[in-house]
Write a protein that holds these residues in place. Structure first.
Motif, mmCIF file in Angstrom:
data_model
loop_
_atom_site.group_PDB
_atom_site.id
_atom_site.type_symbol
_atom_site.label_atom_id
_atom_site.label_comp_id
_atom_site.label_asym_id
_atom_site.label_seq_id
_atom_site.Cartn_x
_atom_site.Cartn_y
_atom_site.Cartn_z
ATOM 1 N N THR A 137 0.850 -1.187 0.000
ATOM 2 C CA THR A 137 0.000 0.000 0.000
ATOM 3 C C THR A 137 0.887 1.239 0.000
ATOM 4 O O THR A 137 2.038 1.187 0.407
ATOM 5 C CB THR A 137 -0.912 0.047 1.229
ATOM 6 N N ASN A 138 0.303 2.342 -0.467
ATOM 7 C CA ASN A 138 1.107 3.552 -0.528
ATOM 8 C C ASN A 138 0.303 4.800 -0.167
ATOM 9 O O ASN A 138 0.627 5.897 -0.590
ATOM 10 C CB ASN A 138 1.714 3.708 -1.925
ATOM 11 N N SER A 139 -0.768 4.602 0.584
ATOM 12 C CA SER A 139 -1.554 5.741 1.056
ATOM 13 C C SER A 139 -2.367 5.286 2.257
ATOM 14 O O SER A 139 -2.559 4.084 2.479
ATOM 15 C CB SER A 139 -2.491 6.259 -0.042
ATOM 16 N N ALA A 140 -2.861 6.241 3.026
ATOM 17 C CA ALA A 140 -3.708 5.903 4.164
ATOM 18 C C ALA A 140 -4.991 5.229 3.696
ATOM 19 O O ALA A 140 -5.508 4.323 4.362
ATOM 20 C CB ALA A 140 -4.030 7.159 4.958
ATOM 21 N N ARG A 141 -5.512 5.645 2.551
ATOM 22 C CA ARG A 141 -6.756 5.059 2.059
ATOM 23 C C ARG A 141 -6.589 3.576 1.746
ATOM 24 O O ARG A 141 -7.402 2.742 2.154
ATOM 25 C CB ARG A 141 -7.210 5.804 0.797
ATOM 26 N N SER A 142 -5.515 3.228 1.028
ATOM 27 C CA SER A 142 -5.323 1.818 0.680
ATOM 28 C C SER A 142 -4.935 0.987 1.900
ATOM 29 O O SER A 142 -5.358 -0.166 2.038
ATOM 30 C CB SER A 142 -4.269 1.683 -0.424
ATOM 31 N N MET A 143 -4.148 1.566 2.809
ATOM 32 C CA MET A 143 -3.837 0.854 4.049
ATOM 33 C C MET A 143 -5.110 0.598 4.841
ATOM 34 O O MET A 143 -5.307 -0.488 5.410
ATOM 35 C CB MET A 143 -2.856 1.668 4.889
ATOM 36 N N GLY A 144 -5.993 1.589 4.891
ATOM 37 C CA GLY A 144 -7.257 1.431 5.604
ATOM 38 C C GLY A 144 -8.113 0.330 5.011
ATOM 39 O O GLY A 144 -8.786 -0.413 5.738
ATOM 40 N N PHE A 145 -8.098 0.198 3.680
ATOM 41 C CA PHE A 145 -8.891 -0.854 3.047
ATOM 42 C C PHE A 145 -8.361 -2.232 3.427
ATOM 43 O O PHE A 145 -9.136 -3.154 3.701
ATOM 44 C CB PHE A 145 -8.874 -0.693 1.523
ATOM 45 N N VAL A 146 -7.036 -2.375 3.445
ATOM 46 C CA VAL A 146 -6.445 -3.671 3.789
ATOM 47 C C VAL A 146 -6.775 -4.051 5.232
ATOM 48 O O VAL A 146 -7.196 -5.183 5.513
ATOM 49 C CB VAL A 146 -4.920 -3.643 3.565
ATOM 50 N N THR A 147 -6.584 -3.119 6.172
ATOM 51 C CA THR A 147 -6.875 -3.442 7.570
ATOM 52 C C THR A 147 -8.370 -3.611 7.807
ATOM 53 O O THR A 147 -8.786 -4.427 8.633
ATOM 54 C CB THR A 147 -6.304 -2.365 8.505
ATOM 55 N N ALA A 148 -9.196 -2.868 7.059
ATOM 56 C CA ALA A 148 -10.645 -3.041 7.181
ATOM 57 C C ALA A 148 -11.062 -4.422 6.689
ATOM 58 O O ALA A 148 -11.983 -5.043 7.242
ATOM 59 C CB ALA A 148 -11.380 -1.956 6.396
ATOM 60 N N SER A 149 -10.393 -4.928 5.661
ATOM 61 C CA SER A 149 -10.734 -6.263 5.163
ATOM 62 C C SER A 149 -10.479 -7.321 6.225
ATOM 63 O O SER A 149 -11.256 -8.277 6.361
ATOM 64 C CB SER A 149 -9.928 -6.578 3.893
#
Length: 433
Positions: free
Chosen positions: A139-151
Motif C-alpha cells: 500500500t502507498n496511502s492511508a486510504r489503501s492501508m485502511g482498506f487492507v486493515t478493514a478487510s
C-alpha cells in the motif's frame, strides 16, 4: 502543530510497490482479498470445534491446539516472512507464502488426523501472515492501508458465522481451509510484484532465530505464565544484546529505536487487547444477563464487529487529513469508552455498543498506526517495520482474551469466574448423526 500523516511518498501512485516505483499498479481490492482471509483462520473455527472433536474422537480442548497453532504461526510468520520480503523481494516472498498456505490447506483437507490438522493450521498461518504483511507493505496511502486493515476486521467479524455455514454445507475441513482464499489474489498480484529486495545486508540468521524464540515465548505466556514468562525475559535480553552487536540485522535497530514506531506499536497492542478481550467478555455477559440463546448471541455479535471493520476504512482514510495527536486521542478515547461501558452495564444494547466502540478503535488503529510506524523509518526498512508492528498488534489480540479469562480479572460487570467463552458465545449444539 501536530504532524500530519501525509508525508513523503504519499503522492506516489496508490498501491504501487514501494520497493520498485513505476511497477504495475496493484488495485487495492486485490490487496484486501490477499490479506483478509487470515481472519478466517483466527475466528472461523470458533463455532465448529465440537464437530471437529467428535469426528477426530478427541476433546474440544485438545482440538483448540489447532487454533493455538494458527496463533503461533501468524505471530512467528509475520516478522519471518517480512524478513524474506526484505532480502529476496516481493515475488519470492509471495511464492514462499503461497506454497505454505497451499500445503497447509491440502493437509487439513485431505488428512483428518489431529497432528495433520495442527500442522496444517500452522502452515496456513505462516503463509497468510506473510501475505497480509506484504499486502500492507504494497500500500502507498492511508486510504489503501485502511482498506487492507478493514478487510481483516470485516472478515473477522463474519468468520465464525461463515465457518459454521461452510461446515454445514461441506465439512469442518473446508472451514479450516478458508484462509486459502487468499491464493486467489496472490495469483493476480505475484506477476505485478517487484523482484528487487529492499535490503542488501547479509541475512541475519541468529537474529531471526532469536526473534522467533521471543515470539514463541510471548505467545505461550497466557497459557503457561511462569515458564513462558521467564523464557520471554531471557530471549528478549538475548535479542537486545544481539541488536547492539548487529544493528542492521534481522531486527533493524533504526526501527525499534524510533519513538514514533514504538508508540504506534504499543498503542496498537493496547487497542487490540481491549477489542479482542471484549470479544470474549461481551458474549459471556450477554449469556449471564439475557435469555438469548448462543445462536442469537453469535448473530448479535456480528453487527458491532462488522460496523467497526467497515467504519475503520473511513477513519484511516480521513486520518491522512488530520493531525496525528487528534487521531490518537480519538481512538484511545473510543477504546476506553468501550471498556467503561462494558464494565458498568448489563443492558444488551449497551454491551454491543461497547464492542462496537472497541472494534472501531482497534481496526482503525491498526491502519492508522501502521501508517505512522512506516513513515517513521527509512523506506528500505518499511517491510521490517510492517512485520514488527503487526506482531505487536497480534500479541495484543492474544493477550486480551487471556487477561479477560483470568479468574476475578477486572472486566465486564457480572462476569462469572468461569471465564469468557469464545467469540460468538457458547459453542453451538452438536449435530445429530
Amino acid at each position: 502543530m501536530s504532524e500530519s500523516l501525509a508525508g513523503p511518498g504519499t503522492a506516489r501512485p496508490d498501491n504501487a510497490d514501494p520497493t520498485a516505483p513505476g511497477t504495475t499498479r496493484i488495485p487495492t481490492y486485490w490487496l484486501g482479498l490477499m490479506a483478509g482471509p487470515l481472519s478466517f483462520g483466527i475466528a472461523g473455527p470458533a463455532l465448529v470445534l465440537d464437530d471437529i472433536a467428535r469426528d477426530l474422537s478427541t476433546t474440544t480442548g485438545t482440538v483448540t491446539w489447532g487454533v493455538t497453532a494458527f496463533g503461533w504461526g501468524i505471530a512467528v510468520g509475520t516478522p519471518l516472512m517480512t524478513g524474506l520480503l526484505r532480502h529476496r523481494g516481493a515475488r519470492a516472498a509471495l511464492s514462499a507464502c503461497g506454497a505454505l498456505v497451499l500445503l497447509g490447506a491440502l493437509l487439513v483437507l485431505t488428512v483428518p488426523l489431529l497432528p495433520a490438522v495442527i500442522i496444517g493450521c500452522a502452515l496456513q498461518a505462516l503463509g497468510t501472515a506473510g501475505l497480509t504483511s506484504i499486502a500492507m507493505s504494497l500500500t502507498n496511502s492511508a486510504r489503501s492501508m485502511g482498506f487492507v486493515t478493514a478487510s481483516l476486521a470485516v472478515v473477522g467479524s463474519t468468520a465464525p458465522l461463515v465457518g459454521s455455514l461452510v461446515n454445514d454445507a461441506i465439512n469442518w475441513q473446508a472451514t479450516l481451509a478458508l484462509p486459502a482464499l487468499s491464493l486467489i489474489a496472490l495469483l493476480v498480484i505475484i506477476g505485478r510484484a517487484s523482484t528487487r529486495p529492499t535490503s542488501t545486508a547479509a541475512f541475519d540468521g541468529l537474529g531471526a532465530v532469536l526473534l522467533t524464540a521471543v515470539v514463541t515465548a510471548l505467545v505461550f505466556v497466557p497459557h503457561y505464565p511462569p515458564v513462558a514468562g521467564i523464557l520471554s525475559v531471557v530471549t528478549i535480553a538475548a535479542l537486545v544484546w544481539h541488536l547492539r552487536s548487529k544493528p542492521q540485522g534481522f531486527v533493524p535497530a533504526v526501527v525499534v529505536r524510533s519513538p514514533v514506531f514504538l508508540i504506534s506499536s504499543v498503542l496498537a497492542f493496547l487497542l487490540a487487547a481491549v477489542n479482542f478481550g471484549l470479544m470474549f467478555a461481551v458474549p459471556e455477559a450477554l449469556s449471564d444477563h439475557t435469555s438469548w440463546s448462543s445462536g442469537k448471541i453469535g448473530v448479535a455479535m456480528v453487527w458491532p464487529l462488522l460496523l467497526g471493520g467497515a467504519l475503520s476504512w473511513v477513519v484511516v482514510a480521513l486520518s491522512a487529513k488530520v493531525g496525528r495527536q487528534p487521531v490518537i486521542i480519538t481512538l484511545v478515547a473510543l477504546s476506553v469508552a468501550g471498556v467503561v461501558l462494558a464494565s458498568v452495564s448489563v443492558v444488551a444494547v449497551l454491551l454491543l455498543l461497547a464492542q462496537a466502540l472497541a472494534s472501531i478503535a482497534a481496526a482503525s488503529g491498526q491502519g492508522v498506526f501502521a501508517v505512522h510506524s512506516t513513515k517513521a523509518v527509512p523506506d528500505e526498512e518499511r517491510p521490517a517495520a510492517i512485520g514488527l508492528f503487526n506482531l505487536c498488534y497480534l500479541l495484543g489480540a492474544a493477550f486480551g482474551p487471556a487477561i479477560v479469562s483470568l479468574p476475578y480479572a477486572p472486566g465486564v460487570r457480572g462476569r462469572s469466574p468461569r471465564g469468557a467463552g469464545r467469540p460468538g458465545a457458547a459453542r453451538r449444539p452438536r449435530r445429530s448423526g
